[in-house]
Design an enzyme around this catalytic site. Structure first.
Site, short mmCIF file in Angstrom:
data_model
loop_
_atom_site.label_atom_id
_atom_site.label_comp_id
_atom_site.label_asym_id
_atom_site.label_seq_id
_atom_site.Cartn_x
_atom_site.Cartn_y
_atom_site.Cartn_z
N TYR A 33 -6.58 -12.39 -10.76
CA TYR A 33 -7.92 -12.01 -10.32
C TYR A 33 -8.34 -10.69 -10.95
O TYR A 33 -7.53 -9.99 -11.55
CB TYR A 33 -7.97 -11.90 -8.79
CG TYR A 33 -7.31 -10.67 -8.21
CD1 TYR A 33 -5.92 -10.54 -8.18
CD2 TYR A 33 -8.06 -9.62 -7.70
CE1 TYR A 33 -5.31 -9.41 -7.66
CE2 TYR A 33 -7.46 -8.48 -7.16
CZ TYR A 33 -6.09 -8.39 -7.14
OH TYR A 33 -5.49 -7.27 -6.64
N LYS A 149 -2.09 -8.98 -12.88
CA LYS A 149 -2.93 -8.89 -11.68
C LYS A 149 -2.95 -10.25 -10.96
O LYS A 149 -3.94 -10.98 -10.97
CB LYS A 149 -4.34 -8.42 -12.06
CG LYS A 149 -5.07 -7.81 -10.87
CD LYS A 149 -6.18 -6.90 -11.29
CE LYS A 149 -7.03 -6.44 -10.13
NZ LYS A 149 -6.33 -5.74 -9.06
N GLU A 182 2.59 3.22 -7.12
CA GLU A 182 1.13 3.09 -6.99
C GLU A 182 0.84 2.65 -5.57
O GLU A 182 1.76 2.39 -4.79
CB GLU A 182 0.59 2.06 -7.99
CG GLU A 182 1.14 0.66 -7.73
CD GLU A 182 0.59 -0.40 -8.69
OE1 GLU A 182 -0.51 -0.23 -9.22
OE2 GLU A 182 1.28 -1.41 -8.87
N LEU A 207 0.36 -1.62 -11.99
CA LEU A 207 -0.78 -2.25 -12.66
C LEU A 207 -1.51 -1.19 -13.49
O LEU A 207 -1.73 -0.07 -13.01
CB LEU A 207 -1.74 -2.81 -11.61
CG LEU A 207 -2.95 -3.53 -12.21
CD1 LEU A 207 -2.57 -4.91 -12.73
CD2 LEU A 207 -4.08 -3.66 -11.20
#
Ligand code: PDD
Length: 293
Positions: A33, A149, A182, A207
């Site tokens: 996505y 992702k 993250e 990411l």
């Protein structure tokens, strides 16, 4: 006004929009996505989001559902049909519909595409920026390929739920060495005492956020130094400033980490500068001109 969703070739009222029960995204989280920001009727950093989508698809050997140019058009059109001026557009591509079987479906099975758009309130975002947000830390428990992702976001959902239950907006995943990776849906940053921005390298284990990349460009442009290296939770708690970045939050000050205030517990000046520079730097595609003219 009713919301419109794009599903596999059709624009449908949101309420009626649906995918097949054997969509592999639904059964296996076998899909990817993107989330892009819409600001003042412009799509932010579309080129970079499309580039990253292409990479996610190719890493998982999922075919583009339509050609890239057509997908860009669908994104713009979905935003326009929903009359979004400020908000978010979400796109999801899965490996398509097939009888449940772990191995990939036969060649020729079309991948499935869904695009939705929603409005957000810029005044609310502004208020959040002025207050800053809190984060908690949680042990990393995701798979090794978080550079893709993927829609497989269960650990991220659980981490964010835990953050919410603790009065925080985000949870930072921390590796076995105590180094911050993250957030559940954001990249993590600190500002050192000499005003350098620090964020973990994106080669592995996080990411590569589009907002992150554009912030690096913006910082370089205005002469703020950026260092790509890991930082510990303690270093972050003792930093001059801290912030998170994502298409959904842009550049958001972090004022508390695991209950400890960062500096005086209020957003600092570097993060403000970076936010402004980001807004100037980002690529902006005017939605309504492109769709209606
Ligand atoms: N999340 N890291 C993770 C794990 C993310 O899910 C995201 C984005 C980011 C920031 O990437 P970008 O700057 O390209 O938005 C970093 C989106 C917004 C989401 O899941 O809603």
């Amino acid at each position: 006004m009713s919301r419109i969703a794009y599903v596999n070739g059709r624009y449908l009222p949101h309420r009626e929009a649906a995918v097949h029960i054997e969509d592999r995204g639904y059964q296996f989280a076998d899909g990817v996505y993107e989330v892009c920001e819409v600001a003042n009727g412009q799509l932010i950093d579309m080129t970079r989001h499309m580039d990253r989508l292409g990479r996610s698809l190719s890493e998982l050997q999922i075919k583009w559902p339509v050609q890239r140019k057509a997908l860009e058009r669908i994104l713009l059109e979905t935003v326009a049909r929903n009359r979004v001026i400020n908000g978010l557009v979400y796109l999801q591509v899965t490996r398509g519909v097939a009888r449940r079987d772990h191995v990939f479906p036969p060649d020729g099975t079309p991948s499935a595409l869904v695009v939705t758009a929603k409005r957000t309130d810029p005044a609310l975002a502004e208020q959040k920026f002025e207050d800053g947000v809190g984060v908690i830390t949680v042990p990393e428990n995701r798979w090794d390929r978080v550079d893709i992702k993927s829609v497989g976001l269960l650990p991220n959902c659980i981490a964010r739920q835990k953050a919410k239950e603790n009065g925080a907006a985000e949870a930072w995943f921390v590796d076995e060495q105590g180094i911050v990776k993250e957030g559940g849906a954001t990249n993590a940053w600190i500002v050192t005492s000499d005003g350098t921005l620090v964020t973990r390298p994106a080669e592995h284990g996080i990411l590569r956020g589009i907002t992150r990349t554009t912030v690096i460009d913006a910082a370089n442009r205005i002469g703020i130094k950026v260092e790509e290296r890991g930082f510990s939770v303690t270093e972050a708690q003792q930093a001059r400033e801290s912030f998170i970045t994502a298409a959904t939050t842009l550049v958001m000050p972090v004022v508390k980490i695991d209950g400890q205030p960062v500096a005086n517990g209020h957003p600092g000046s570097v993060v403000s500068k970076i936010r402004e520079a980001f807004i100037e730097q980002a690529e902006k595609t005017p939605i309504y001109e492109k769709v209606f003219l």
